[in-house]
Design a protein around this motif. Structure first.
Motif, PDB file in Angstrom:
ATOM      1  N   MET A   1       0.944  -5.970  22.482  1.00 27.97           N
ATOM      2  CA  MET A   1       1.681  -6.349  21.274  1.00 27.97           C
ATOM      3  C   MET A   1       1.682  -5.180  20.302  1.00 27.97           C
ATOM      4  SD  MET A   1       3.298  -9.197  20.396  1.00 27.97           S
ATOM      5  CE  MET A   1       2.448 -10.618  21.092  1.00 27.97           C
ATOM      6  N   TYR A   2       2.771  -5.019  19.586  1.00 27.36           N
ATOM      7  CA  TYR A   2       2.920  -3.884  18.672  1.00 27.36           C
ATOM      8  C   TYR A   2       3.234  -4.386  17.262  1.00 27.36           C
ATOM      9  CZ  TYR A   2       3.633  -1.756  23.250  1.00 27.36           C
ATOM     10  OH  TYR A   2       3.502  -1.375  24.555  1.00 27.36           O
ATOM     11  N   ALA A   3       2.703  -3.695  16.256  1.00 28.02           N
ATOM     12  CA  ALA A   3       3.061  -3.953  14.860  1.00 28.02           C
ATOM     13  C   ALA A   3       3.822  -2.736  14.368  1.00 28.02           C
ATOM     14  CB  ALA A   3       1.813  -4.193  14.022  1.00 28.02           C
ATOM     15  N   ILE A   4       5.154  -2.862  14.310  1.00 30.05           N
ATOM     16  CA  ILE A   4       6.006  -1.745  13.923  1.00 30.05           C
ATOM     17  C   ILE A   4       6.223  -1.826  12.418  1.00 30.05           C
ATOM     18  CG2 ILE A   4       8.247  -0.645  14.267  1.00 30.05           C
ATOM     19  CD1 ILE A   4       8.267  -1.878  17.074  1.00 30.05           C
ATOM     20  N   LEU A   5       5.818  -0.784  11.706  1.00 35.78           N
ATOM     21  CA  LEU A   5       5.813  -0.895  10.246  1.00 35.78           C
ATOM     22  C   LEU A   5       6.401   0.328   9.565  1.00 35.78           C
ATOM     23  CD1 LEU A   5       3.314   0.976   8.993  1.00 35.78           C
ATOM     24  CD2 LEU A   5       1.927  -0.831   9.982  1.00 35.78           C
ATOM     25  N   ASP A   6       6.762   0.122   8.321  1.00 35.66           N
ATOM     26  CA  ASP A   6       7.172   1.228   7.452  1.00 35.66           C
ATOM     27  C   ASP A   6       6.639   0.931   6.053  1.00 35.66           C
ATOM     28  OD1 ASP A   6       8.998   3.727   7.149  1.00 35.66           O
ATOM     29  OD2 ASP A   6       9.463   2.462   5.411  1.00 35.66           O
ATOM     30  N   ILE A   7       6.188   1.991   5.376  1.00 36.49           N
ATOM     31  CA  ILE A   7       5.600   1.859   4.045  1.00 36.49           C
ATOM     32  C   ILE A   7       6.311   2.807   3.089  1.00 36.49           C
ATOM     33  CG2 ILE A   7       3.513   2.344   2.683  1.00 36.49           C
ATOM     34  CD1 ILE A   7       1.876   1.463   5.150  1.00 36.49           C
ATOM     35  N   GLU A   8       6.653   2.308   1.908  1.00 35.64           N
ATOM     36  CA  GLU A   8       7.149   3.157   0.828  1.00 35.64           C
ATOM     37  C   GLU A   8       6.028   3.290  -0.197  1.00 35.64           C
ATOM     38  OE1 GLU A   8       9.941   4.666   1.176  1.00 35.64           O
ATOM     39  OE2 GLU A   8      10.617   3.502   2.907  1.00 35.64           O
ATOM     40  N   THR A   9       5.879   4.487  -0.756  1.00 39.14           N
ATOM     41  CA  THR A   9       4.762   4.743  -1.665  1.00 39.14           C
ATOM     42  C   THR A   9       5.240   5.290  -3.008  1.00 39.14           C
ATOM     43  OG1 THR A   9       4.397   7.052  -1.019  1.00 39.14           O
ATOM     44  CG2 THR A   9       3.349   5.340   0.342  1.00 39.14           C
ATOM     45  N   THR A  10       4.275   5.432  -3.915  1.00 37.50           N
ATOM     46  CA  THR A  10       4.559   5.956  -5.254  1.00 37.50           C
ATOM     47  C   THR A  10       4.747   7.467  -5.252  1.00 37.50           C
ATOM     48  OG1 THR A  10       2.188   6.229  -5.652  1.00 37.50           O
ATOM     49  CG2 THR A  10       3.192   4.143  -6.352  1.00 37.50           C
ATOM     50  N   GLY A  11       4.261   8.133  -4.189  1.00 37.58           N
ATOM     51  CA  GLY A  11       4.173   9.585  -4.232  1.00 37.58           C
ATOM     52  C   GLY A  11       2.978   9.980  -5.075  1.00 37.58           C
ATOM     53  N   GLY A  12       2.747  11.273  -5.191  1.00 40.73           N
ATOM     54  CA  GLY A  12       1.613  11.725  -6.001  1.00 40.73           C
ATOM     55  C   GLY A  12       0.601  12.483  -5.171  1.00 40.73           C
ATOM     56  N   LYS A  13      -0.613  12.683  -5.729  1.00 36.04           N
ATOM     57  CA  LYS A  13      -1.640  13.464  -5.051  1.00 36.04           C
ATOM     58  C   LYS A  13      -2.106  12.781  -3.765  1.00 36.04           C
ATOM     59  CE  LYS A  13      -3.459  15.709  -9.197  1.00 36.04           C
ATOM     60  NZ  LYS A  13      -4.660  15.906 -10.053  1.00 36.04           N
ATOM     61  N   TYR A  14      -2.564  13.609  -2.831  1.00 37.92           N
ATOM     62  CA  TYR A  14      -3.051  13.132  -1.532  1.00 37.92           C
ATOM     63  C   TYR A  14      -4.165  12.103  -1.729  1.00 37.92           C
ATOM     64  CZ  TYR A  14      -4.799  13.397   3.293  1.00 37.92           C
ATOM     65  OH  TYR A  14      -5.198  13.114   4.573  1.00 37.92           O
ATOM     66  N   ASN A  15      -4.013  10.957  -1.046  1.00 38.18           N
ATOM     67  CA  ASN A  15      -4.965   9.837  -1.083  1.00 38.18           C
ATOM     68  C   ASN A  15      -5.045   9.142  -2.445  1.00 38.18           C
ATOM     69  OD1 ASN A  15      -5.608   9.795   1.575  1.00 38.18           O
ATOM     70  ND2 ASN A  15      -7.691  10.590   1.359  1.00 38.18           N
ATOM     71  N   GLU A  16      -4.101   9.467  -3.334  1.00 43.14           N
ATOM     72  CA  GLU A  16      -4.005   8.742  -4.601  1.00 43.14           C
ATOM     73  C   GLU A  16      -2.707   7.947  -4.681  1.00 43.14           C
ATOM     74  OE1 GLU A  16      -4.660  11.245  -7.973  1.00 43.14           O
ATOM     75  OE2 GLU A  16      -6.630  11.917  -7.273  1.00 43.14           O
ATOM     76  N   GLU A  17      -1.921   7.993  -3.602  1.00 42.53           N
ATOM     77  CA  GLU A  17      -0.657   7.245  -3.583  1.00 42.53           C
ATOM     78  C   GLU A  17      -0.935   5.750  -3.524  1.00 42.53           C
ATOM     79  OE1 GLU A  17      -0.067  10.494  -0.281  1.00 42.53           O
ATOM     80  OE2 GLU A  17      -1.727   9.255  -1.026  1.00 42.53           O
ATOM     81  N   GLY A  18       0.031   4.982  -4.007  1.00 43.35           N
ATOM     82  CA  GLY A  18      -0.055   3.534  -3.881  1.00 43.35           C
ATOM     83  C   GLY A  18       1.152   3.018  -3.116  1.00 43.35           C
ATOM     84  N   ILE A  19       1.027   1.855  -2.505  1.00 41.16           N
ATOM     85  CA  ILE A  19       2.128   1.264  -1.740  1.00 41.16           C
ATOM     86  C   ILE A  19       3.049   0.485  -2.680  1.00 41.16           C
ATOM     87  CG2 ILE A  19       2.731  -0.408   0.066  1.00 41.16           C
ATOM     88  CD1 ILE A  19       0.094   0.266   1.447  1.00 41.16           C
ATOM     89  N   THR A  20       4.355   0.733  -2.552  1.00 39.20           N
ATOM     90  CA  THR A  20       5.346  -0.010  -3.343  1.00 39.20           C
ATOM     91  C   THR A  20       6.088  -1.047  -2.507  1.00 39.20           C
ATOM     92  OG1 THR A  20       7.039   1.678  -2.910  1.00 39.20           O
ATOM     93  CG2 THR A  20       5.720   1.923  -4.920  1.00 39.20           C
ATOM     94  N   GLU A  21       6.144  -0.832  -1.210  1.00 42.20           N
ATOM     95  CA  GLU A  21       6.827  -1.787  -0.334  1.00 42.20           C
ATOM     96  C   GLU A  21       6.308  -1.620   1.094  1.00 42.20           C
ATOM     97  OE1 GLU A  21      11.376  -3.441   0.272  1.00 42.20           O
ATOM     98  OE2 GLU A  21      11.093  -1.274   0.223  1.00 42.20           O
TER      99      GLU A  21
END
Length: 454
Positions: free
Chosen positions: A1-21
């Motif tokens: 089984m596979y979970a095919i995903l896509d994430i949109e983020t806030t952008g910004g510094k590495y590992n400081e991004e947040g998920i928007t969608e």
């Protein structure tokens, strides 16, 4: 089984991004069985260039759930799944970072469709999702939104599974999925299979393929394997841990896939089917008078055949029908050995080529028509047949008389561009068996759509 995903983020510094969608489609290798799509309040500012790219702004996210509110659903829908994403390293890192903020160690196996595409669809000008799917004729909507990009990735991954002729992706999935490693009851396996046309693969617990078959009803055929009392079936029944399949819609594509993959994989219980699938062939020669003669004979790879047959009787049946359809002479087709006129001439059904009464040019023209219709030597054409879904068709490509492979296309997308057609094609080897399969299928299915090209 596979979970095919896509994430949109806030952008910004590495590992400081947040998920928007986020959009996740749970995919069983054939269809989406569950999905989760949501905007997410990242509780931080969105970079202006990201707003311009995605159209997602802070006002849209004010009332959206925060990540901790959807985290449980994400864990559940991706449980026992391999994460699949375009540039999976990015999406998996972002997801892991969000879970780490909650104190949860989120771990999944992952596959990257960028890397898979570079391996299975080489020489593309770009492997960015938008440019790649456009070049492959995959429709995409809502680009740079999670649901649109994830849907495009589902369609791309479906094509990649098709092009993975060595079945590495499937076999890895079976090895990693603990449910498949337990030998389930045969009835449980059968219940998960469709009554559709395609190719099926019987696996051992370690994922190795032990048998490959083709059927117009996969569920019914596997049931026959599991209820048969033959020695081979009993051995398969004892070793089977999982059955995977690829729907083709087209019987022609299923026949070609089965032939190719048995020769490549050499499953232990497919020994008989590794041999050539035809015994007789139709040849032509010009006699001393100038008439083109036809001859049914045992297949000989050193000679150029017009077409081939599974047995002598089917060859005789073909010649009998050809005599009637093309008004050919029984004597010159080898069906009525005689030193004088053939029987059909005596009943006025033959124009007399057997006794040199009919002009050579007229008779040979009809024989040439038969040869041209039943041999695709030097031809450039696409054979269009059924697809896996209602709005899809299959395409079998032949260039200069050589079988190239097959692919699938959406009815809304015209395949008049040969470069795009060749991109969606799963390339296969051309050999005597593939020629026999195609010619035999064309003889039996005379209403198939065939597109000729220069």
């Amino acid at each position: 089984m596979y979970a095919i995903l896509d994430i949109e983020t806030t952008g910004g510094k590495y590992n400081e991004e947040g998920i928007t969608e986020i959009a996740i489609y749970k995919y069983d290798g054939h269809q989406v069985v569950d999905q989760f799509i949501s905007l997410i309040n990242p509780e931080r500012e969105i970079q202006p260039f990201v707003v311009n790219l995605t159209g997602i702004n802070s006002n849209m996210l004010r009332n959206a759930p925060k990540f901790y509110e959807v985290a449980k659903r994400i864990v559940e829908i991706t449980d026992d799944c391999i994460i699949v994403a375009h540039n999976a390293q990015f999406d998996y890192r972002i997801l892991g970072t969000e879970f780490k903020r909650l104190g949860y160690d989120y771990k999944r196996q992952s596959l990257c469709t960028v890397e898979l595409s570079k391996n299975l669809i080489p020489n593309q000008p770009s492997y960015s999702l938008g440019k790649l799917v456009r070049s492959l004729g995959i429709p995409v909507a809502d680009r740079h939104r999670a649901a649109g990009d994830a849907q495009a990735t589902v369609k791309l991954f479906k094509m990649l599974l098709e092009k993975d002729s060595s079945k590495n992706i499937i076999q890895q999935s079976i090895r990693l999925n603990p449910k498949h490693q337990l030998e389930p009851r045969h009835l449980d396996i059968i219940n998960e299979l469709p009554a559709t046309t395609g190719v099926y693969y019987i696996h051992k617990a370690n994922g190795d393929i032990i048998y490959i078959g083709k059927s117009n009803n996969i569920k019914k055929r596997i049931n026959q394997h599991f209820t048969s009392t033959s020695q081979k079936s009993k051995k398969i029944q004892a070793q089977v841990a999982a059955v995977t399949y690829e729907a083709t819609g087209s019987e022609l594509v299923a026949l070609l896939k089965e032939s190719e993959e048995i020769k490549r994989t050499k499953p232990v219980y497919n020994r008989a089917l590794r041999r050539t699938s035809f015994t007789h062939a139709l040849y032509s020669f010009t006699d001393e008078k100038g008439y083109i003669n036809l001859k049914l004979d045992i297949a000989d790879g050193r000679k150029k055949a017009i077409t081939t047959f599974s047995n002598k009787q089917s060859g005789k049946s073909f010649i009998t029908n050809a005599i009637e359809e093309y008004k050919l002479c029984q004597k010159l087709t080898g069906l009525y050995p005689t030193k004088t006129s053939c029987f059909n001439f005596d009943i006025k059904a033959c124009a007399g080529a057997c006794i040199e009464k009919e002009p050579i040019e007229l008779y040979n023209k009809r024989v040439d028509t038969l040869i041209t219709k039943n041999s695709y030597a030097n031809k450039n054409m696409v054979i269009i047949d059924k697809g896996r879904e209602v709005d899809e068709r299959s395409a079998v490509l032949i260039k200069n008389g050589v079988y190239q492979g097959y692919g699938f296309f959406n009815l809304n997308y015209q395949i008049n561009n040969l470069d795009i057609l060749e991109s969606i094609i799963t390339h296969m080897k051309n050999n005597r068996d593939t020629q026999h399969i195609i010619q035999n299928y064309l003889r039996k299915n005379k209403r198939l759509k065939i597109i000729a090209f220069n």
